[in-house]
Design a protein around this motif. Structure first.
Motif, PDB file in Angstrom:
ATOM      1  N   CYS A   1      -5.749   5.632   3.381  1.00  0.00           N
ATOM      2  CA  CYS A   1      -4.383   5.585   2.885  1.00  0.00           C
ATOM      3  C   CYS A   1      -4.330   6.508   1.817  1.00  0.00           C
ATOM      4  O   CYS A   1      -3.343   7.140   1.626  1.00  0.00           O
TER       5      CYS A   1
ATOM      6  N   CYS B   1      -4.774   0.458   0.226  1.00  0.00           N
ATOM      7  CA  CYS B   1      -5.473  -0.507   0.785  1.00  0.00           C
ATOM      8  C   CYS B   1      -6.717   0.143   1.347  1.00  0.00           C
ATOM      9  O   CYS B   1      -7.733  -0.750   1.479  1.00  0.00           O
TER      10      CYS B   1
ATOM     11  N   CYS C   1       0.792  -1.142  -0.003  1.00  0.00           N
ATOM     12  CA  CYS C   1      -0.050   0.022  -0.155  1.00  0.00           C
ATOM     13  C   CYS C   1       0.858   1.198  -0.213  1.00  0.00           C
ATOM     14  O   CYS C   1       1.862   1.280   0.648  1.00  0.00           O
TER      15      CYS C   1
ATOM     16  N   CYS D   1       1.934   3.053   5.754  1.00  0.00           N
ATOM     17  CA  CYS D   1       1.068   1.953   5.760  1.00  0.00           C
ATOM     18  C   CYS D   1       2.330   0.760   5.103  1.00  0.00           C
ATOM     19  O   CYS D   1       2.871   1.008   4.274  1.00  0.00           O
TER      20      CYS D   1
HETATM   21 ZN   LIG Z   1      -2.780   1.288   3.528  1.00  0.00          ZN
END
Ligand SMILES: [Zn+2]
Ligand SMILES: [Zn+2]
Ligand SMILES: [Zn+2]
Ligand SMILES: [Zn+2]
Length: 498
Positions: A423, A419, A391, A396
């Motif tokens: 994010c 994701c 991601c 992340c």
């Molecule tokens: Zn993420």
């Protein structure tokens, strides 16, 4: 010229056309024209053993269109069959035979045979203008003797202009004194002139020195793309800003394709990166020096060596994965994502070969990591970036395929992956700068990123060294090296860098 069934509309010639315009699975325009038994079963002399080419077939059939097309695809004008007969000799011999038939035929047949004779004469003219050897013979008659005996004054003139040697037999072909005198006067009028330049096989109507011989020209938009995708160039590589040009190769006496050359068909609105400019300058230098001074094999070896030299210290510092380095040593290209600007067909071919090498590494054992860990570190995706992505959200670490993690593409560029919305939002500030831009590319493997950094640093320290340029062209130069030897396949000289 309409009114005859040309092979250019047939499946067999289409297979040849697609094959000759294909860098991945190339077909030679000089392949034996006996590989299509369905079509050729009734054609006398076209057996596997006769080794006649597609140009022989077009000459035999008086197929003007097919002759033009196979010549454009790069067919050898003077390819000899197993009986040492050239396409020109074959067409001339047939013209002679059909003339004899026409003399004794019924009026209805005669009309058809005369149409065929016109087409034979046309094919002969095309071959002579393409500088076929005019001193070939068929059944102990020279081409000029045949032209004299069938009373085709246009061909007689053309052959004499192209330096065919008049023989005593030529004179005896003419019964009337007037014809003999006419022949002698034509022969003497061309005796001291030089042979006209070859007509460009792109059929622009110009000669080679005025046309492709003067420099590379853009590949026609409506032609089949040369990457092997079977799509029209305009909707394939051209749409990805991979420009194909055609150049005249003096040594091979044929046209050859290459991705972007000294002429720059860069359209307005496309930014040129420093690297791209550097490549252009390097190419120009090569062209000005009269071509690369090194052989293709040497260039490839040099490019591979310079990449390996950059990679080795990165491997020992742990910045380039050992599986990645292993794969690099098995293949002849360096994978680099090009933001889908490069031929998908060629990218997929590279992906397949690269990942097969990674699988080989996994089978060798000696690496305690799991298969997934190794694949994540070294395998590449369709567009030659990371196969298993992370991601791109700030901080992340979610990985595609681990647990229930599914990554979604940015709706705008369809390249960056996240994701979830959280994010994507976190990354937007930085992403909006590159989203959809010319410099954006697919997520890279850490090994690719490390190499790119080292490579950029080396470019800055050694401005536009030819070997650096060659490094970027490694996959292309290698194809060139492999296939160039046979003289049948197009070269890829360089590609646009992102
Ligand atoms: Zn993420
Ligand atoms: Zn041309
Ligand atoms: Zn293409
Ligand atoms: Zn985006």
């Amino acid at each position: 010229m309409a009114g005859y069934p040309s092979a250019v509309f047939e499946e067999d010639l289409h297979i040849l056309r697609v094959g000759c315009c294909n860098w991945n699975a190339p077909l030679s325009p000089d392949s034996t024209a006996a590989w299509t038994p369905g079509l050729l079963k009734n054609l006398e002399g076209f057996t596997e053993e006769a080794r006649r080419t597609n140009l022989h077939l077009a000459a035999f059939e008086a197929d003007v269109l097919a002759a033009c097309e196979v010549l454009r695809l790069g067919a050898k004008v003077d390819a000899l069959d197993s009986g040492d007969l050239s396409p020109l000799a074959l067409a001339s011999g047939r013209m002679f035979d059909v003339t004899l038939l026409a003399n004794t035929a019924s009026p209805a047949d005669k009309a058809n045979l005369e149409k065929a004779l016109q087409r034979f004469a046309w094919v002969v003219r095309i071959l002579v203008e393409q500088h076929a050897d005019v001193d070939e013979e068929c059944n102990d008659l020279s081409i000029l003797e045949i032209a004299c005996s069938v009373r085709n004054w246009e061909l007689v003139k053309l052959l004499l202009k192209h330096k065919a040697k008049p023989s005593q037999k030529c004179h005896s072909c003419f019964q009337s004194r007037a014809d003999r005198d006419r022949f002698i006067s034509i022969a003497s009028s061309y005796a001291s002139s030089s042979c006209p330049a070859r007509v460009c096989p792109c059929w622009s109507g110009k000669t080679v020195p005025e046309c492709h011989g003067a420099g590379a020209q853009p590949y026609p938009l409506t032609f089949l793309c040369v990457c092997g995708s079977k799509k029209i160039y305009q909707r394939c590589c051209h749409a990805r800003s991979c420009w194909v040009v055609e150049e005249w190769v003096e040594a091979d006496q044929r046209l050859r394709h290459s991705f972007l050359s000294a002429v720059s068909p860069v359209s307005a609105g496309v930014t040129e990166s420093d690297e791209f400019k550097a490549m252009k300058i390097a190419l120009q230098a090569i062209h000005e020096a009269g071509g690369p001074s090194k052989s293709r094999e040497e260039l490839l070896a040099e490019a591979q060596k310079s990449i390996t030299e950059l990679l080795l210290p990165l491997v020992s510092r742990g910045l380039v994965d050992p599986a990645f380095f292993y794969a690099w040593n098995q293949v002849d290209f360096f994978p680099k994502p090009f933001a889908r600007k490069y031929s998908k067909h060629l990218c997929e071919d590279m992906q397949r070969r690269w990942n097969a090498a990674v699988d080989e590494y996994i089978l060798r054992e000696g690496d305690s990591r799991t298969r997934f860990e190794i694949e994540r570190a070294a395998k590449i995706g369709t567009w030659n970036g990371a196969l298993i992505r992370t991601c791109e959200g700030v901080g992340c670490t979610k990985v595609e395929g681990v647990g229930d993690t599914l990554l979604r593409k940015c709706a705008q560029c369809k390249i960056s992956v996240y994701c979830g919305q959280q994010c994507q939002k976190s990354a937007w500030r930085a992403h909006k700068v590159v989203c959809g831009s010319d410099t954006q590319h697919e997520q890279m493997l850490p090994s690719q990123t490390a190499f790119q950094k080292a490579h950029e640093a080396s470019i800055r320290s050694v401005p536009v060294a030819a070997s650096q340029f060659a490094a970027w062209c490694a996959p292309l130069v290698s194809k060139w090296a492999k296939e160039g030897a046979s003289g049948t396949v197009e070269s890829l000289e360089c590609r646009k860098s992102d």
